[in-house]
Design a protein around this motif. Structure first.
Motif, mmCIF file in Angstrom:
data_model
loop_
_atom_site.group_PDB
_atom_site.id
_atom_site.type_symbol
_atom_site.label_atom_id
_atom_site.label_comp_id
_atom_site.label_asym_id
_atom_site.label_seq_id
_atom_site.Cartn_x
_atom_site.Cartn_y
_atom_site.Cartn_z
ATOM 1 N N ALA A 1 67.533 0.214 3.998
ATOM 2 C CA ALA A 1 67.668 0.785 5.372
ATOM 3 C C ALA A 1 68.552 2.018 5.685
ATOM 4 C CB ALA A 1 68.425 -0.496 6.142
ATOM 5 N N VAL A 2 69.500 2.160 4.700
ATOM 6 C CA VAL A 2 70.521 3.302 4.796
ATOM 7 C C VAL A 2 69.991 4.491 4.443
ATOM 8 C CG1 VAL A 2 72.779 4.327 4.063
ATOM 9 C CG2 VAL A 2 72.754 1.819 4.844
ATOM 10 N N GLU A 3 69.176 4.359 3.349
ATOM 11 C CA GLU A 3 68.316 5.497 2.886
ATOM 12 C C GLU A 3 67.220 6.062 3.758
ATOM 13 O OE1 GLU A 3 65.722 6.659 -1.235
ATOM 14 O OE2 GLU A 3 65.765 4.450 -0.596
ATOM 15 N N GLU A 4 66.354 5.023 4.397
ATOM 16 C CA GLU A 4 65.359 5.163 5.611
ATOM 17 C C GLU A 4 66.082 6.006 6.640
ATOM 18 O OE1 GLU A 4 62.253 6.178 7.228
ATOM 19 O OE2 GLU A 4 62.237 5.316 5.301
ATOM 20 N N SER A 5 67.355 5.496 6.856
ATOM 21 C CA SER A 5 68.223 6.434 8.071
ATOM 22 C C SER A 5 68.674 7.575 7.796
ATOM 23 C CB SER A 5 69.348 5.328 8.615
ATOM 24 O OG SER A 5 70.119 6.197 9.354
ATOM 25 N N CYS A 6 68.821 7.754 6.378
ATOM 26 C CA CYS A 6 69.383 9.056 6.055
ATOM 27 C C CYS A 6 68.101 10.163 6.329
ATOM 28 C CB CYS A 6 69.856 9.033 4.566
ATOM 29 S SG CYS A 6 71.493 8.409 4.523
ATOM 30 N N ILE A 7 67.108 9.654 5.499
ATOM 31 C CA ILE A 7 65.665 10.404 5.420
ATOM 32 C C ILE A 7 65.316 10.726 6.787
ATOM 33 C CG2 ILE A 7 63.099 10.259 5.074
ATOM 34 C CD1 ILE A 7 63.890 8.682 2.501
ATOM 35 N N GLN A 8 65.412 9.819 7.701
ATOM 36 C CA GLN A 8 65.061 10.076 9.162
ATOM 37 C C GLN A 8 65.966 10.996 10.075
ATOM 38 O OE1 GLN A 8 62.221 8.754 10.949
ATOM 39 N NE2 GLN A 8 62.815 10.309 12.295
ATOM 40 N N THR A 9 67.171 10.956 9.608
ATOM 41 C CA THR A 9 68.177 12.059 10.106
ATOM 42 C C THR A 9 68.047 13.480 9.930
ATOM 43 O OG1 THR A 9 69.867 10.348 10.452
ATOM 44 C CG2 THR A 9 70.731 12.630 10.209
ATOM 45 N N LEU A 10 67.575 13.471 8.309
ATOM 46 C CA LEU A 10 67.232 14.819 7.720
ATOM 47 C C LEU A 10 65.848 15.396 8.214
ATOM 48 C CD1 LEU A 10 68.083 14.300 4.060
ATOM 49 C CD2 LEU A 10 69.250 15.829 5.499
ATOM 50 N N THR A 11 64.829 14.508 8.644
ATOM 51 C CA THR A 11 63.752 14.859 9.161
ATOM 52 C C THR A 11 64.122 15.463 10.696
ATOM 53 O OG1 THR A 11 62.493 13.339 7.884
ATOM 54 C CG2 THR A 11 61.582 14.032 9.979
ATOM 55 N N ASP A 12 64.814 14.491 11.442
ATOM 56 C CA ASP A 12 65.083 14.921 12.746
ATOM 57 C C ASP A 12 65.785 16.383 12.837
ATOM 58 O OD1 ASP A 12 64.004 12.736 13.661
ATOM 59 O OD2 ASP A 12 65.895 11.765 14.081
ATOM 60 N N LEU A 13 66.841 16.652 11.791
ATOM 61 C CA LEU A 13 67.603 17.899 11.658
ATOM 62 C C LEU A 13 66.546 19.195 11.502
ATOM 63 C CD1 LEU A 13 70.770 16.742 9.902
ATOM 64 C CD2 LEU A 13 70.590 17.611 12.111
#
Length: 130
Positions: free
Chosen positions: A112-124
């Motif tokens: 879950a944390v990894e997915e959140s980090c990936i999503q944040t990087l994608t959004d950025l």
């Protein structure tokens, strides 16, 4: 004449260190005879060492292994030994299953944390902020 069983023989056979074998001797789990400084192991010691090695691979504590081995020498020892071993194995399995549950929960949280980090990087990266 039977071949004498030495510490080195047993270490090779059971993939143990000679130090571990001496430790088991100091705990009274095995009792080799001596010829000078050389330890000579009986077939009984060899069988006991095999049980110790197997118990350790299964994750049993040395005191648990001692209980099981000591029962073997008692009257009706085999039946009691097997019942005790079954109890120890079931308790060990329960502890391992609990550890699996705990590790699964940790892995799920990591996902879950990894997915959140990936999503944040994608959004950025979509926003052009590098």
């Amino acid at each position: 004449m039977l071949k004498e069983i030495t510490t080195a023989d047993l270490a090779r056979e059971f993939d143990l260190t000679t130090r571990a074998i001496r430790h088991y001797e100091s705990m009274g789990l095995i009792a080799p005879s001596r010829r000078g400084r050389t330890r000579i192991f009986s077939q009984r010691d060899r069988v006991r060492l095999g049980l110790i090695a197997r118990g350790r691979r299964l994750g049993l504590a040395l005191e648990e292994i001692r209980e099981i081995i000591d029962l073997y020498d008692a009257e009706r020892g085999e039946e009691r030994q097997i019942l005790l071993l079954l109890g120890k194995l079931r308790a060990r399995r329960a502890r391992l299953q609990e550890q699996v549950r705990e590790l699964t929960a940790i892995l799920d949280e990591l996902d879950a944390v990894e997915e959140s980090c990936i999503q944040t990087l994608t959004d950025l990266s979509k926003g052009g902020n590098h």
